[in-house]
Design a protein around this motif. Structure first.
Motif, PDB file in Angstrom:
ATOM      1  N   ASN A  64      -8.619  -3.942  67.310  1.00  0.00           N
ATOM      2  CA  ASN A  64      -8.547  -4.334  68.706  1.00  0.00           C
ATOM      3  C   ASN A  64      -7.102  -4.341  69.183  1.00  0.00           C
ATOM      4  O   ASN A  64      -6.210  -4.816  68.492  1.00  0.00           O
ATOM      5  N   ASP A  65      -6.889  -3.772  70.358  1.00  0.00           N
ATOM      6  CA  ASP A  65      -5.583  -3.815  71.007  1.00  0.00           C
ATOM      7  C   ASP A  65      -5.725  -4.704  72.246  1.00  0.00           C
ATOM      8  O   ASP A  65      -6.221  -4.256  73.282  1.00  0.00           O
ATOM      9  N   PRO A  66      -5.329  -5.970  72.175  1.00  0.00           N
ATOM     10  CA  PRO A  66      -5.530  -6.885  73.306  1.00  0.00           C
ATOM     11  C   PRO A  66      -4.896  -6.394  74.597  1.00  0.00           C
ATOM     12  O   PRO A  66      -5.404  -6.681  75.688  1.00  0.00           O
ATOM     13  N   ASP A  67      -3.787  -5.635  74.495  1.00  0.00           N
ATOM     14  CA  ASP A  67      -3.146  -5.140  75.709  1.00  0.00           C
ATOM     15  C   ASP A  67      -4.041  -4.132  76.436  1.00  0.00           C
ATOM     16  O   ASP A  67      -3.998  -4.023  77.664  1.00  0.00           O
ATOM     17  N   THR A  69      -7.655  -3.900  75.817  1.00  0.00           N
ATOM     18  CA  THR A  69      -8.986  -4.435  76.079  1.00  0.00           C
ATOM     19  C   THR A  69      -8.986  -5.712  76.915  1.00  0.00           C
ATOM     20  O   THR A  69      -9.983  -6.034  77.560  1.00  0.00           O
ATOM     21  N   GLN A  71      -8.998  -8.615  75.631  1.00  0.00           N
ATOM     22  CA  GLN A  71      -9.777  -9.584  74.865  1.00  0.00           C
ATOM     23  C   GLN A  71      -9.079  -9.878  73.549  1.00  0.00           C
ATOM     24  O   GLN A  71      -8.461  -9.000  72.955  1.00  0.00           O
ATOM     25  N   ASP A  72      -9.194 -11.126  73.106  1.00  0.00           N
ATOM     26  CA  ASP A  72      -8.617 -11.492  71.817  1.00  0.00           C
ATOM     27  C   ASP A  72      -9.387 -10.882  70.660  1.00  0.00           C
ATOM     28  O   ASP A  72      -8.821 -10.602  69.601  1.00  0.00           O
ATOM     29  N   ALA A  73     -10.703 -10.689  70.840  1.00  0.00           N
ATOM     30  CA  ALA A  73     -11.540 -10.121  69.783  1.00  0.00           C
ATOM     31  C   ALA A  73     -12.685  -9.350  70.422  1.00  0.00           C
ATOM     32  O   ALA A  73     -13.119  -9.664  71.529  1.00  0.00           O
ATOM     33  N   GLY A 120     -16.053  -7.680  75.600  1.00  0.00           N
ATOM     34  CA  GLY A 120     -15.311  -8.600  74.769  1.00  0.00           C
ATOM     35  C   GLY A 120     -16.130  -9.843  74.500  1.00  0.00           C
ATOM     36  O   GLY A 120     -17.136 -10.120  75.155  1.00  0.00           O
ATOM     37  N   ASN A 121     -15.682 -10.646  73.526  1.00  0.00           N
ATOM     38  CA  ASN A 121     -16.424 -11.848  73.180  1.00  0.00           C
ATOM     39  C   ASN A 121     -16.588 -12.781  74.373  1.00  0.00           C
ATOM     40  O   ASN A 121     -17.597 -13.468  74.516  1.00  0.00           O
ATOM     41  N   ALA A 122     -15.595 -12.824  75.250  1.00  0.00           N
ATOM     42  CA  ALA A 122     -15.665 -13.723  76.401  1.00  0.00           C
ATOM     43  C   ALA A 122     -16.722 -13.282  77.401  1.00  0.00           C
ATOM     44  O   ALA A 122     -17.188 -14.073  78.214  1.00  0.00           O
TER      45      ALA A 122
END
Length: 332
Positions: A64-67, A69, A71-73, A120-122
């Motif tokens: 995962n690339d948070p920048d 996506t 999202q943290d995960a 994303g998980n959120a």
């Protein structure tokens, strides 16, 4: 009973999820079939039955690339789709040796596709499988040119925040044909080779982001021009072994055809042993099959979130890996 119907939609090696497997990361499938066929005339058959299916899709994001996506995960795990009763009804009328009419009505189930994994998980929530898909079709040996209208679903932006555009692409022309050759060099051995060619071209222009884009002469996205299949089957008494391989030509990823998905080969192997009558059961068979025999890495699904007008867009998904299928069937 006379000659049976030429196609058996609920046969032991028929995989109703075959069209969906390219949209899965890795799928485990269990299916149960029950079917009966009634011969009204020698060339007219009616079949009815039902299917029960459970399919679990495993996979998700490994990096995962948070920048990118936001999202943290990202999700990683499994999703299960199931339906205990999927009815099926079909009528097959053979006009002559080369043509037939086939009406097929079935309630089908589409297992979970890649789409939920974009979230994303959120943003995760409940997902529903696509079911209650009824279909009819008429099949014959008709070949030749045809025209149809088409629409384009274009995407831009990031994979998680796409910008969608849906416009009428105007007329599309399709020209093609297919040929097959069957060779039986020795008793029990049959080798079938088929090749098909279809040149599907857009004939008009589209307006994209305020500019005119010419699609005239460009091939339809996601569809290959050339497909070749070979199937070798050997039968010895009650045992049969089958090897098949399919070549799929390169497919356009963009509407202006400046980016293509590479061609690929995929093979399969299966075997069947017929025990005949066992107690009160007739035609008892045990089958075992392997799909993607050589575990080839290839692009299966593409354009899940649309296709770019030009250039690349990261909606390419790896094809199904090597999978194993076992079947036990009987008639009562």
């Amino acid at each position: 009973m006379g000659e049976g119907p030429p196609r058996n939609p609920l046969g032991p090696f028929h995989n109703p999820f075959a069209e969906e497997l390219d949209d899965q990361f890795n799928a485990n499938t269990f299916q149960f079939y029950l079917q009966d066929t009634y011969e009204i005339l020698k060339n007219l058959h009616i079949a009815s039955g039902f299917r029960s299916a459970i399919q679990t899709t495993h996979g998700g994001a490994k990096q995962n690339d948070p920048d990118l996506t936001g999202q943290d995960a990202l999700p990683d795990g499994s999703l299960t789709a199931s339906n205990a009763f999927l009815p099926h009804f079909s009528i097959n009328y053979r006009i002559n040796q080369h043509n037939e009419l086939y009406l097929d009505i079935a309630e089908n189930m589409r297992a979970y596709t890649y789409n939920p994994w974009f979230l994303g998980n959120a943003a995760r929530g409940p997902w529903e499988t696509n079911s209650n898909f009824w279909k009819t079709r008429i099949i014959s040996n008709r070949k030749g040119p045809g025209t149809m209208s088409s629409a384009t679903a274009t995407e831009a932006g990031s994979p998680l925040q796409p910008i969608s555009t849906f416009v009428n692409a105007g007329r599309e022309e399709v020209n093609g044909g297919d040929a097959s050759v069957t060779i039986r060099p020795v008793s029990g051995l049959e080798i079938l080779n088929t090749a098909s060619y279809a040149d599907a071209e857009y004939r008009g222009d589209i307006n994209y982001e305020g500019a005119n884009v010419s699609l005239k002469g460009k091939n339809q996205v996601a569809y290959p021009r050339f497909i070749y299949k070979t199937n070798a089957s050997y039968t010895y008494r009650k045992f049969q072994v089958n090897f098949n391989a399919t070549y799929t030509g390169r497919r356009p990823l963009s509407y202006v055809n400046d980016v293509y998905v590479p061609s690929y080969w995929v093979a399969g192997l299966s075997s069947t042993y017929t025990f005949g009558r066992v107690g009160f059961a007739r035609h008892v068979q045990v089958s075992f099959g392997v799909t993607n025999l050589f575990n080839s890495a290839y692009i299966g699904g593409l354009g899940i979130s649309g296709f770019p007008v030009s250039g690349d867009y990261p909606t390419l998904f790896i094809g199904a890996p090597r999978q194993y299928f076992g079947t036990v069937s009987a008639q009562f």
